[in-house]
Design a protein around this motif. Structure first.
Motif, mmCIF file in Angstrom:
data_model
loop_
_atom_site.group_PDB
_atom_site.id
_atom_site.type_symbol
_atom_site.label_atom_id
_atom_site.label_comp_id
_atom_site.label_asym_id
_atom_site.label_seq_id
_atom_site.Cartn_x
_atom_site.Cartn_y
_atom_site.Cartn_z
ATOM 1 N N LEU A 56 -51.715 19.542 -76.783
ATOM 2 C CA LEU A 56 -51.214 18.169 -76.780
ATOM 3 C C LEU A 56 -51.121 17.660 -78.214
ATOM 4 O O LEU A 56 -52.016 17.904 -79.033
ATOM 5 N N GLY A 57 -50.027 16.963 -78.513
ATOM 6 C CA GLY A 57 -49.890 16.253 -79.784
ATOM 7 C C GLY A 57 -49.755 14.774 -79.482
ATOM 8 O O GLY A 57 -48.994 14.393 -78.591
ATOM 9 N N VAL A 58 -50.504 13.940 -80.184
ATOM 10 C CA VAL A 58 -50.475 12.494 -79.937
ATOM 11 C C VAL A 58 -50.373 11.761 -81.264
ATOM 12 O O VAL A 58 -51.154 12.016 -82.179
ATOM 13 N N GLY A 59 -49.418 10.849 -81.368
ATOM 14 C CA GLY A 59 -49.298 10.050 -82.582
ATOM 15 C C GLY A 59 -47.860 9.685 -82.861
ATOM 16 O O GLY A 59 -46.926 10.284 -82.312
ATOM 17 N N SER A 60 -47.681 8.684 -83.696
ATOM 18 C CA SER A 60 -46.329 8.233 -84.030
ATOM 19 C C SER A 60 -45.523 9.374 -84.625
ATOM 20 O O SER A 60 -46.055 10.211 -85.366
ATOM 21 N N LEU A 61 -44.256 9.428 -84.295
ATOM 22 C CA LEU A 61 -43.389 10.493 -84.800
ATOM 23 C C LEU A 61 -42.900 10.102 -86.195
ATOM 24 O O LEU A 61 -41.772 9.683 -86.395
ATOM 25 N N SER A 62 -43.799 10.244 -87.143
ATOM 26 C CA SER A 62 -43.531 9.837 -88.523
ATOM 27 C C SER A 62 -43.837 10.988 -89.468
ATOM 28 O O SER A 62 -44.447 11.997 -89.073
ATOM 29 N N LYS A 63 -43.436 10.834 -90.697
ATOM 30 C CA LYS A 63 -43.579 11.895 -91.697
ATOM 31 C C LYS A 63 -45.025 12.320 -91.880
ATOM 32 O O LYS A 63 -45.341 13.514 -91.960
ATOM 33 N N LYS A 112 -47.961 33.707 -75.982
ATOM 34 C CA LYS A 112 -48.257 32.978 -74.748
ATOM 35 C C LYS A 112 -46.969 32.311 -74.247
ATOM 36 O O LYS A 112 -46.787 31.098 -74.383
ATOM 37 N N PRO A 113 -46.073 33.087 -73.652
ATOM 38 C CA PRO A 113 -44.767 32.540 -73.258
ATOM 39 C C PRO A 113 -44.830 31.453 -72.191
ATOM 40 O O PRO A 113 -43.880 30.676 -72.055
ATOM 41 N N GLU A 114 -45.927 31.371 -71.449
ATOM 42 C CA GLU A 114 -46.066 30.339 -70.412
ATOM 43 C C GLU A 114 -46.741 29.069 -70.945
ATOM 44 O O GLU A 114 -47.151 28.203 -70.171
ATOM 45 N N LEU A 115 -46.864 28.973 -72.243
ATOM 46 C CA LEU A 115 -47.539 27.849 -72.894
ATOM 47 C C LEU A 115 -46.944 26.508 -72.468
ATOM 48 O O LEU A 115 -45.727 26.351 -72.406
ATOM 49 N N LYS A 116 -47.818 25.530 -72.175
ATOM 50 C CA LYS A 116 -47.388 24.181 -71.814
ATOM 51 C C LYS A 116 -47.843 23.209 -72.903
ATOM 52 O O LYS A 116 -49.033 23.082 -73.180
ATOM 53 N N VAL A 117 -46.864 22.532 -73.506
ATOM 54 C CA VAL A 117 -47.137 21.636 -74.642
ATOM 55 C C VAL A 117 -46.457 20.300 -74.411
ATOM 56 O O VAL A 117 -45.330 20.245 -73.918
ATOM 57 N N GLU A 118 -47.158 19.213 -74.772
ATOM 58 C CA GLU A 118 -46.546 17.886 -74.728
ATOM 59 C C GLU A 118 -46.834 17.143 -76.023
ATOM 60 O O GLU A 118 -47.893 17.308 -76.636
ATOM 61 N N ILE A 119 -45.869 16.316 -76.428
ATOM 62 C CA ILE A 119 -46.031 15.436 -77.586
ATOM 63 C C ILE A 119 -45.848 14.004 -77.112
ATOM 64 O O ILE A 119 -44.808 13.666 -76.544
ATOM 65 N N ILE A 120 -46.850 13.177 -77.360
ATOM 66 C CA ILE A 120 -46.808 11.774 -76.952
ATOM 67 C C ILE A 120 -46.601 10.904 -78.188
ATOM 68 O O ILE A 120 -47.358 10.991 -79.151
ATOM 69 N N GLY A 121 -45.576 10.075 -78.158
ATOM 70 C CA GLY A 121 -45.345 9.165 -79.272
ATOM 71 C C GLY A 121 -43.867 8.886 -79.464
ATOM 72 O O GLY A 121 -43.005 9.535 -78.879
ATOM 73 N N GLU A 122 -43.606 7.899 -80.297
ATOM 74 C CA GLU A 122 -42.239 7.558 -80.664
ATOM 75 C C GLU A 122 -42.195 7.258 -82.153
ATOM 76 O O GLU A 122 -43.226 7.028 -82.783
ATOM 77 N N GLY A 123 -40.987 7.265 -82.719
ATOM 78 C CA GLY A 123 -40.872 6.975 -84.141
ATOM 79 C C GLY A 123 -39.572 7.507 -84.713
ATOM 80 O O GLY A 123 -38.735 8.087 -84.025
ATOM 81 N N GLU A 157 -55.152 9.742 -69.602
ATOM 82 C CA GLU A 157 -54.981 10.601 -68.425
ATOM 83 C C GLU A 157 -54.450 11.975 -68.834
ATOM 84 O O GLU A 157 -54.899 13.004 -68.335
ATOM 85 N N LYS A 158 -53.462 11.967 -69.747
ATOM 86 C CA LYS A 158 -52.908 13.222 -70.248
ATOM 87 C C LYS A 158 -53.997 14.040 -70.962
ATOM 88 O O LYS A 158 -54.083 15.266 -70.810
ATOM 89 N N MET A 159 -54.825 13.351 -71.740
ATOM 90 C CA MET A 159 -55.872 14.034 -72.490
ATOM 91 C C MET A 159 -56.911 14.648 -71.557
ATOM 92 O O MET A 159 -57.460 15.720 -71.839
ATOM 93 N N SER A 160 -57.159 13.968 -70.444
ATOM 94 C CA SER A 160 -58.173 14.456 -69.496
ATOM 95 C C SER A 160 -57.759 15.767 -68.832
ATOM 96 O O SER A 160 -58.593 16.465 -68.264
ATOM 97 N N GLU A 161 -56.471 16.103 -68.905
ATOM 98 C CA GLU A 161 -55.976 17.341 -68.292
ATOM 99 C C GLU A 161 -55.354 18.273 -69.331
ATOM 100 O O GLU A 161 -54.504 19.091 -69.022
#
Length: 351
Positions: free
Chosen positions: A191-198, A216-227, A259-263
């Motif tokens: 998981l990546g969390v934070g503003s989409l900034s430099k 790990k071709p089945e890797l599940k990744v999410e990025i939370i944030g905007e910017g 909630e995302k972090m808990s999983e």
């Protein structure tokens, strides 16, 4: 401290627009809610210079918030400063101010320092982020000031000292355990969390995932944030054919983030700078492993891995993913009582 007579006035560039606003400076929100609970008779007023975009005074969890509606406008800056000074004078006449507490070394600390000096008040300045860096011209007025400066971690303290030769007291942030959902089975590997900034350095994040997914071709990744970097990151994901691996969720409420972090198994945090990194405290209590640079409130614990190169990030990710774990563990980075006591002692002291 005689809380019946204490009046703390907080100066901040922005604050939560309502009690439902969970994403505006969550660390400050958690601190103030806990302070109110610990000292219910303490009178607190917040003057918010730029945000929310309203001039209507409102109540936030028992605290009066006076927004000045600066809207980050350079044209309105002097007007907002004069308005803030008028509000401070009015508050001091109606209910004498015991302590001024400014957040960020910036326009709030500048005005707070001048008002405190002219009215013989105590002034605390909590540095919050990149305000300790060399280019911040507002730091200079604190060099001959009697204000008490607070930083959030040893890294934060050291950067201010090196850049501006200013000493500070370290008072860390903390999380509210009640904000967190139950721990769940991991659905997200990274998981990546934070503003989409430099400064959050997401190009490196994408490169790390590109390397890890090879094994790990089945890797599940999410990025939370905007910017501002959203479209650049989206293009990178497409360029490296990671559309089926990385999901960009956009901005989520804090409850949804937790909630995302808990999983999730691993927080990969590629930011090149953090003053504290509230996300670190949240991730540890959510049962996650952390992989980051040596930034913010980093600690030498088994669940937190410090890396300095792409290769180190990749290897560490793979080692954690391949590790068989029977149970998630909650870790408390800092206890609330420590921070509340340190600030309460400052509010009651003569420095």
């Amino acid at each position: 401290m005689n809380f019946d007579t204490k009046h703390i006035v907080i100066l901040t560039p922005g604050f939560a627009a309502s009690e439902e606003d969970s994403t505006t400076i969550p660390a400050m929100q958690v601190y103030l809610k806990t302070l109110i609970k610990a000292t219910p008779k303490l009178n607190i007023t917040i003057i918010s210079f730029q945000f929310p975009f309203t001039t209507q005074t409102y109540n936030w969890n028992g605290i009066t918030v006076i927004p000045l509606n600066g809207k980050n406008s350079k044209i309105k800056k002097l007007f907002i400063w004069h308005k803030a000074n008028r509000v401070l004078k009015k508050l001091n006449l109606e209910n004498p101010i015991s302590v001024l507490h400014s957040f960020w070394i910036g326009e709030c600390s500048f005005l707070g320092d001048k008002f405190a000096e002219n009215n013989k008040l105590k002034h605390i300045v909590t540095a919050m982020g990149q305000d300790v860096c060399k280019k911040n011209r507002y730091v200079f007025h604190l060099r001959k000031s009697k204000s008490k400066i607070i930083t959030l971690s040893q890294n934060h303290h050291d950067i201010l000292l090196v850049n501006h030769h200013l000493e500070s007291e370290i008072i860390p942030w903390f999380i509210d355990k009640n904000d967190f959902p139950n721990l769940k089975e991991n659905k997200i590997d990274i998981l990546g969390v934070g503003s989409l900034s430099k400064i959050k350095n997401y190009p490196l994040f994408i490169q790390i995932i590109r390397e890890v997914v090879k094994e790990k071709p089945e890797l599940k990744v999410e990025i939370i944030g905007e910017g501002k970097a959203y479209f650049k990151i989206k293009r990178m994901i497409k360029t490296h054919n990671l559309q089926n691996t990385i999901t960009l969720t956009g901005k989520l409420s804090r409850i949804k983030v937790l909630e995302k972090m808990s999983e999730s198994k691993i927080l990969v945090h590629t930011s090149t700078y953090e003053s504290f990194g509230f996300i670190f405290a949240e991730a540890l209590y959510a049962g996650m492993h952390i992989i980051s640079f040596d930034v913010g409130a980093r600690k030498s614990i088994e669940e937190w891995y410090i890396c300095s190169t792409l290769e180190m990030f990749k290897i560490t990710c793979l080692n954690i993913i391949n590790k068989i774990e029977n149970k998630k563990t909650r870790i408390v980075l800092n206890c609330p009582e420590n921070t509340i006591n340190l600030y309460s002692n400052l509010y009651d002291s003569n420095f």
